[in-house]
Write a protein that holds these residues in place. Structure first.
Motif, PDB file in Angstrom:
ATOM      1  N   ALA A 292      70.397 -51.652 -38.652  1.00 29.99           N
ATOM      2  CA  ALA A 292      68.771 -52.102 -37.607  1.00 29.99           C
ATOM      3  C   ALA A 292      67.635 -51.622 -37.102  1.00 29.99           C
ATOM      4  CB  ALA A 292      69.733 -52.617 -36.440  1.00 29.99           C
ATOM      5  N   ALA A 293      67.663 -50.328 -36.838  1.00 32.80           N
ATOM      6  CA  ALA A 293      66.725 -49.602 -36.440  1.00 32.80           C
ATOM      7  C   ALA A 293      65.755 -49.232 -37.531  1.00 32.80           C
ATOM      8  CB  ALA A 293      67.378 -48.052 -35.747  1.00 32.80           C
ATOM      9  N   LEU A 294      65.996 -49.209 -38.492  1.00 30.96           N
ATOM     10  CA  LEU A 294      65.587 -48.456 -40.115  1.00 30.96           C
ATOM     11  C   LEU A 294      64.252 -50.336 -40.534  1.00 30.96           C
ATOM     12  CD1 LEU A 294      64.592 -46.954 -42.453  1.00 30.96           C
ATOM     13  CD2 LEU A 294      66.273 -48.090 -43.670  1.00 30.96           C
ATOM     14  N   VAL A 295      65.112 -51.370 -39.925  1.00 28.06           N
ATOM     15  CA  VAL A 295      64.599 -52.726 -40.546  1.00 28.06           C
ATOM     16  C   VAL A 295      63.747 -52.866 -39.245  1.00 28.06           C
ATOM     17  CG1 VAL A 295      65.201 -55.215 -39.988  1.00 28.06           C
ATOM     18  CG2 VAL A 295      67.271 -53.537 -41.277  1.00 28.06           C
ATOM     19  N   SER A 296      64.066 -52.161 -38.100  1.00 30.41           N
ATOM     20  CA  SER A 296      62.585 -52.420 -37.163  1.00 30.41           C
ATOM     21  C   SER A 296      61.124 -51.830 -38.049  1.00 30.41           C
ATOM     22  CB  SER A 296      63.230 -52.295 -36.405  1.00 30.41           C
ATOM     23  OG  SER A 296      62.588 -51.752 -35.042  1.00 30.41           O
ATOM     24  N   LEU A 297      61.787 -50.483 -38.186  1.00 29.63           N
ATOM     25  CA  LEU A 297      60.681 -49.217 -38.697  1.00 29.63           C
ATOM     26  C   LEU A 297      59.705 -49.784 -39.824  1.00 29.63           C
ATOM     27  CD1 LEU A 297      62.378 -45.944 -38.113  1.00 29.63           C
ATOM     28  CD2 LEU A 297      60.579 -46.890 -37.049  1.00 29.63           C
ATOM     29  N   CYS A 298      60.388 -50.750 -40.821  1.00 29.75           N
ATOM     30  CA  CYS A 298      60.267 -50.987 -41.897  1.00 29.75           C
ATOM     31  C   CYS A 298      58.379 -52.651 -41.230  1.00 29.75           C
ATOM     32  CB  CYS A 298      60.844 -52.056 -42.772  1.00 29.75           C
ATOM     33  SG  CYS A 298      62.420 -50.541 -43.781  1.00 29.75           S
ATOM     34  N   ARG A 299      58.866 -53.080 -40.183  1.00 32.24           N
ATOM     35  CA  ARG A 299      57.838 -53.638 -39.005  1.00 32.24           C
ATOM     36  C   ARG A 299      56.718 -53.304 -39.124  1.00 32.24           C
ATOM     37  NH1 ARG A 299      62.562 -55.507 -36.224  1.00 32.24           N
ATOM     38  NH2 ARG A 299      63.460 -57.500 -37.513  1.00 32.24           N
ATOM     39  N   ARG A 300      56.574 -52.108 -39.164  1.00 30.16           N
ATOM     40  CA  ARG A 300      55.147 -51.904 -38.902  1.00 30.16           C
ATOM     41  C   ARG A 300      54.344 -51.465 -40.582  1.00 30.16           C
ATOM     42  NH1 ARG A 300      56.770 -46.481 -34.908  1.00 30.16           N
ATOM     43  NH2 ARG A 300      57.957 -47.497 -33.867  1.00 30.16           N
TER      44      ARG A 300
END
Length: 791
Positions: free
Chosen positions: A51-59
Motif C-alpha cells: 500500500a505504501a508503494l502504491v502511495s509513493l507511485c502517485r507522486r
C-alpha cells in the motif's frame, strides 16, 4: 536515480531490521532463486508495504490528464504571444502528451506547435506537425490558417509546385467558407512570394550542407562483435575477461563501436509532486528533451498513446518501442520511476531478450549456481579454449563474443559481495514489478504469448493470484541478477548539453548523464585511473577510441569515473569500492608510495594569506610551508571561505542568466580578488573564474577581453588534465569561437587546428564539434588575402 526513491529504501530498511535474525541470515546467504522466493513470501504478507508503494507511485504522474493538457496549452499560448517560441514549443509538446488518444484537442496542440516551429524556421518539422493536426481531425473552421502556414513552409523550402497546390486548395476553401479578409491579404502576399521565387530560382551550383570530415578506417574483429581487429579477448583469474591490443594502436584509432543492448533514458531532475498537489511543472527535463528509444534530441515529440511520460522523435520510434517493450512498460510508468533506473533497465533487458532466452539461461544458471559467482566459472585455460576463446564466459559455441543477452547474462552480479540490506531492497523491488505485471494482466505479454497489437490496451486481471507464477518468478530472478550486475556494469550514456539558452555567439557545453545502459562488449574493458581510451556516444551507440599510443600486448583500459587528475587516491579508492576491487593502476600505486603527495592535493591547495606560500598539514590546523612565515589557519575556516566563494560565483552566473552582465563582471572580479588571497594560483576554481569572466565578456561582444581570460583558464586546465585532454579540447573549442567572432583570423585558425587535433582523438572526425570547427576554418579561409595578411 539509479535506486528506488528514498522513502521506499527507508521502508525496506525498517522491514529488514524487523525480520527474525534467522530469516535475515537465510536471505543474506540465499541464491538469487531463493531470494526471489523469500521476497515473494514477504511482500505477500506485508500488505502495508504494498500500500505504501502504491502511495509513493502517485507522486510520479504518468497517466494522461486532460486538465494538465489544457493548462500546458494555455501556458504555451502565453509564451507564444510573448515571442518565446522555444518555451511555447516545449509547453505544446507537454500538452500533446496529456491529451487522450482520439481527442480533437490533440490536433490543436500539434497545430499550435507548428506555429512555433514556423517562427523558429524549422520548416520540415513544421510540415510534419501540420500533417499530424490534419490527420487527427483539426477543426474545419480553423483549417485555412493551417493551410496558409503549410504553404508558407513549402515556399520557404523552395517546393513551389506543392505550395501552389496548397494555395489552390486554400483559394477554394476561402471562397467556400468565407474566411476573414486578413487571410485573403496574407494569401496575396504568399502568392507574390511564390511568383518571386519562380522568377529567381536558386543557382544550381550553390553549395550547402556541412563540411564532411575524412571517413575512419575500420576493420571489425572476427571474434568480438563491434570490436576492432586490433584487439583480442583475454582472460585470467586476476583481471577476468579483458581486451588486449594485438598490434600497436595510435591515438584516435577506433577500438569498439557498439550499440547498447538496452538503454533507459534518465528522467532528469524534477520536483516530486506531493499527495494532493495539483500544480504541473513547466520545466523541461531529459524526459521532454530526448527520444525515449533512440535518445535523439527532440524538437517536436510524438507522444505515447497510453501514457504522458514516454515521448519519441518519430512515429516509427514510437511503434518500435511499443512492439519491443513499451507495450508492457506503459501502464507501469509510475512504478518504474519510483523504483529507479536500475529496475527499469532490468525489466527492459528481459523484455528485449525474450522469455525463451531468459528462461534458458536462468535454468542453466541453476545447474551451477555457486560456480556463477566465481570468475573462473565455465572457463577452460586459454590454452585449451579452442577457437579464439571458446571457454571464456559469454562466448558462443563458435568462440565468438557477441553483444548479446548471453554475454550480458554472464556479467558477474557479485551477489555474495553486495550487502544483505542492498540485496533485500533489490529483491523486494523486482518482486513488486513482477506482481504489478501479473495484476495488470501483462504476464502473457512478458512471456511473449501475446502480440503487441493484442496488448494495445492493458487489462487488469479480474482475480490476480497472491502468488507469482513460476514464469514470473523466473523473470524476477533474471531482473534481480541484472539489477545487481548494474552496480558494476551500468554504463552512463552522456551527451554534451548546452549551458544557458544556446543562442549566443559562444556556446558553452558540459557532459550530462542522459541514459543508463548495458554494453556487453564495452563491459570487457577494465578500469584504470589513468586510462588509455576515451568513450563517446551518438544516440545509443558507444565508440571507444585510443587516447594515447597503446603497444601490442598492452591491456586496453577505461576509466569508470574516478580519474587521477580529478581526485586524490583515497577518494578514488573509496568510490571504486562499489565495483568490489581495489585499483592497482599505475597512478594509484605511485600515489600510495610513502611520502608521495597527490598532484590534485598540491594544485588544489590553500595558500598562505600573508606570503602566498602553500599551506600544509594533515590535521585540522594548516601551517605555512615558508619557514620564515609562522602563519597558521584552520582547515575548516579556509574550507568555509572556499564554499562561500563558490556560492558567490553561482550568484554571478545567475545575474548573467537574467541579462545583468555588468553586475556579473563586478561580482566575478571581486571573487577572483578574494580567491587570490587564499587559493593556489593553479587551483581549479581560479581557472573556472577565468572561464566565467571570458563567458561574460563574450556576451558583451568584448572578444579580446574574453580571449585573454579564456587563455588563462586553458593554462590551468592543461596543468590539471594535460595538454591533450578532452577538457583542454573543449576549452580550445570555446577559444576558437571567441577568436572567430573577434575576427582574429590567424590566431583563430591556429586554435582551430589545435582543437581539431585533440577533439578528433576523443570524438572522431565526424563529431558535431569537429564539423563546426571545420565550418569556421572554411569561412575564415575564404576571406580576401589582404584581410588574412592584416590579421
Amino acid at each position: 536515480m539509479a535506486l528506488p526513491v528514498a522513502e521506499w529504501q527507508a521502508r525496506t530498511a525498517r522491514l529488514w531490521a524487523a525480520l527474525d535474525p534467522a530469516l535475515r541470515e537465510r536471505l543474506a546467504a540465499a541464491s538469487l532463486r531463493d531470494a526471489v522466493r523469500l521476497g515473494c513470501d514477504l511482500l505477500r504478507s506485508e500488505e502495508e508495504e504494498e500500500a505504501a508503494l502504491v502511495s509513493l507511485c502517485r507522486r510520479a504522474r504518468t497517466d494522461k490528464e486532460p486538465q494538465a493538457a489544457s493548462w500546458y496549452r494555455e501556458q504555451g499560448n502565453r509564451e507564444f504571444k510573448r515571442g518565446q517560441y522555444q518555451a511555447a514549443l516545449r509547453l505544446y509538446s507537454k500538452a500533446a502528451s496529456h491529451e487522450l488518444p482520439g481527442s480533437p484537442e490533440v490536433s490543436v496542440c500539434f497545430a499550435n506547435r507548428s506555429a512555433a516551429l514556423l517562427h523558429l524556421r524549422h520548416f520540415e518539422v513544421c510540415l510534419e506537425d501540420i500533417a499530424r493536426a490534419e490527420s487527427r481531425g483539426y477543426p474545419d473552421r480553423l483549417l485555412p490558417k493551417l493551410l496558409l502556414r503549410k504553404a508558407e513552409c513549402l515556399l520557404c523550402l523552395g517546393r513551389l509546385q506543392e505550395a501552389q497546390d496548397v494555395l489552390g486548395v486554400l483559394e477554394r476553401k476561402t471562397a467556400l467558407d468565407g474566411v476573414m479578409t486578413t487571410h485573403l491579404t496574407r494569401l496575396k502576399k504568399l502568392s507574390q512570394l511564390k511568383a518571386e521565387k519562380e522568377r529567381c530560382p536558386q543557382p544550381a551550383g550553390e553549395a550547402g550542407g556541412s563540411v564532411q570530415g575524412e571517413p575512419e578506417i575500420w576493420e571489425e574483429n572476427s571474434r568480438i562483435s563491434g570490436a576492432s581487429s586490433s584487439l583480442r579477448l583475454s582472460f585470467d583469474a586476476e583481471r577476468g575477461r579483458h581486451l588486449v591490443a594485438s598490434q600497436d594502436i595510435v591515438p584516435g584509432q577506433s577500438l569498439v563501436k557498439e550499440e547498447a543492448f538496452v538503454s533507459v533514458l534518465c528522467p532528469g531532475e524534477s520536483v516530486p509532486l506531493q499527495d494532493g498537489d495539483t500544480a504541473w511543472d513547466t520545466r523541461a527535463t531529459n524526459a521532454d528533451l530526448y527520444c525515449h528509444r533512440c535518445l535523439r534530441q527532440l524538437l517536436a515529440s510524438v507522444p505515447c498513446q497510453g501514457c504522458s511520460y514516454a515521448k519519441y522523435c518519430s512515429q516509427d520510434c514510437a511503434d518500435v518501442a511499443w512492439q519491443q517493450y513499451h507495450g508492457t512498460e506503459c501502464s507501469l510508468g509510475a512504478l518504474l520511476l519510483t523504483l529507479g533506473i536500475f529496475c527499469h533497465v532490468a525489466l527492459r533487458t528481459v523484455l528485449l531478450a525474450g522469455f525463451a532466452e531468459v528462461s534458458r539461461l536462468v535454468a542453466w544458471s541453476h545447474r551451477g549456481d555457486k560456480d556463477l559467482q566465481n570468475p573462473k566459472a565455465g572457463c577452460k585455460a586459454l590454452s585449451d579454449a579452442g577457437a579464439g576463446g571458446r571457454g571464456i564466459p559469454g562466448c558462443g559455441s563458435n568462440g565468438r563474443y557477441q553483444s548479446s543477452y548471453q554475454a550480458l547474462f554472464h556479467l558477474l552480479p557479485h551477489a555474495e559481495q553486495h550487502s544483505p540490506e542492498h540485496k533485500f531492497l533489490c529483491t523486494l523491488s523486482v518482486v513488486a514489478v513482477c506482481k504489478q505485471l501479473q495484476t495488470a494482466g501483462l504476464e502473457a505479454a512478458v512471456l511473449n504469448q501475446e502480440s503487441p497489437q493484442q496488448r494495445s490496451i492493458p487489462k487488469t486481471c479480474e482475480k490476480p493470484s497472491a502468488e507469482l507464477s513460476p514464469e514470473l518468478k523466473t523473470v524476477a530472478e533474471a531482473m534481480l541478477r541484472h539489477v545487481l550486475q548494474l552496480q558494476c556494469n551500468a554504463q552512463a550514456i552522456t551527451v554534451m548539453q548546452e549551458l544557458g539558452p544556446g543562442d549566443g555567439a559562444v556556446v558553452d557545453k558540459k557532459p550530462v548523464r542522459l541514459a543508463t545502459a548495458f554494453f556487453p562488449v564495452l563491459s570487457l574493458l577494465n578500469h584504470s585511473c589513468c586510462p588509455n581510451t576515451s568513450v563517446s556516444f551518438s544516440g545509443t551507440a558507444a565508440t571507444v577510441r585510443a587516447s594515447q599510443p597503446i603497444s601490442s600486448g598492452q591491456e586496453v583500459l577505461h576509466c569508470y569515473g574516478p580519474h587521477w587528475c580529478r581526485m586524490r587516491v583515497a577518494e578514488r579508492q573509496q568510490l571504486l569500492r562499489q565495483y568490489f576491487f581495489e585499483c592497482r593502476c599505475r597512478a594509484c600505486l605511485e600515489e600510495l608510495e610513502p611520502g608521495v603527495k597527490s598532484v590534485v592535493s598540491i594544485r588544489n591547495s590553500f595558500c598562505c594569506p600573508k606570503c602566498q606560500a602553500q599551506m600544509q598539514g594533515e590535521e585540522d590546523t594548516l601551517c605555512c610551508s615558508n619557514g620564515a612565515c609562522a602563519t597558521s589557519a584552520s582547515r575548516d575556516h579556509l574550507s568555509g571561505r572556499l564554499q562561500d566563494l563558490q556560492q558567490r560565483t553561482k550568484k554571478a552566473l545567475d545575474l548573467l542568466g537574467v541579462g545583468k552582465a555588468d553586475q556579473a563582471i563586478k561580482m566575478l572580479l571581486k571573487c577572483q580578488m578574494d580567491a587570490g588571497t587564499f587559493l593556489s594560483p593553479e587551483h581549479l576554481l581560479m581557472g573556472e573564474l577565468e572561464d566565467h569572466l571570458a563567458q561574460v565578456y563574450a556576451t558583451l561582444g568584448k572578444w579580446q577581453e574574453a580571449a585573454r581570460h579564456l587563455k588563462k583558464s586553458i593554462e590551468i586546465v592543461e596543468m590539471h588534465h594535460g595538454p591533450l585532454s578532452v577538457e583542454t579540447g573543449h576549452e580550445l573549442f570555446k577559444l576558437a569561437q571567441i577568436l572567430f567572432n573577434g575576427f582574429a583570423v590567424s590566431e583563430a585558425l591556429s586554435t582551430i587546428q589545435r582543437a581539431e587535433g585533440i577533439l578528433s582523438v576523443h570524438f572522431g572526425p565526424q563529431s558535431a564539434q569537429i564539423q563546426e570547427l571545420q565550418e569556421m576554418k572554411a569561412c575564415l579561409s575564404e576571406l580576401p588575402r589582404n584581410i588574412l595578411q592584416r590579421t
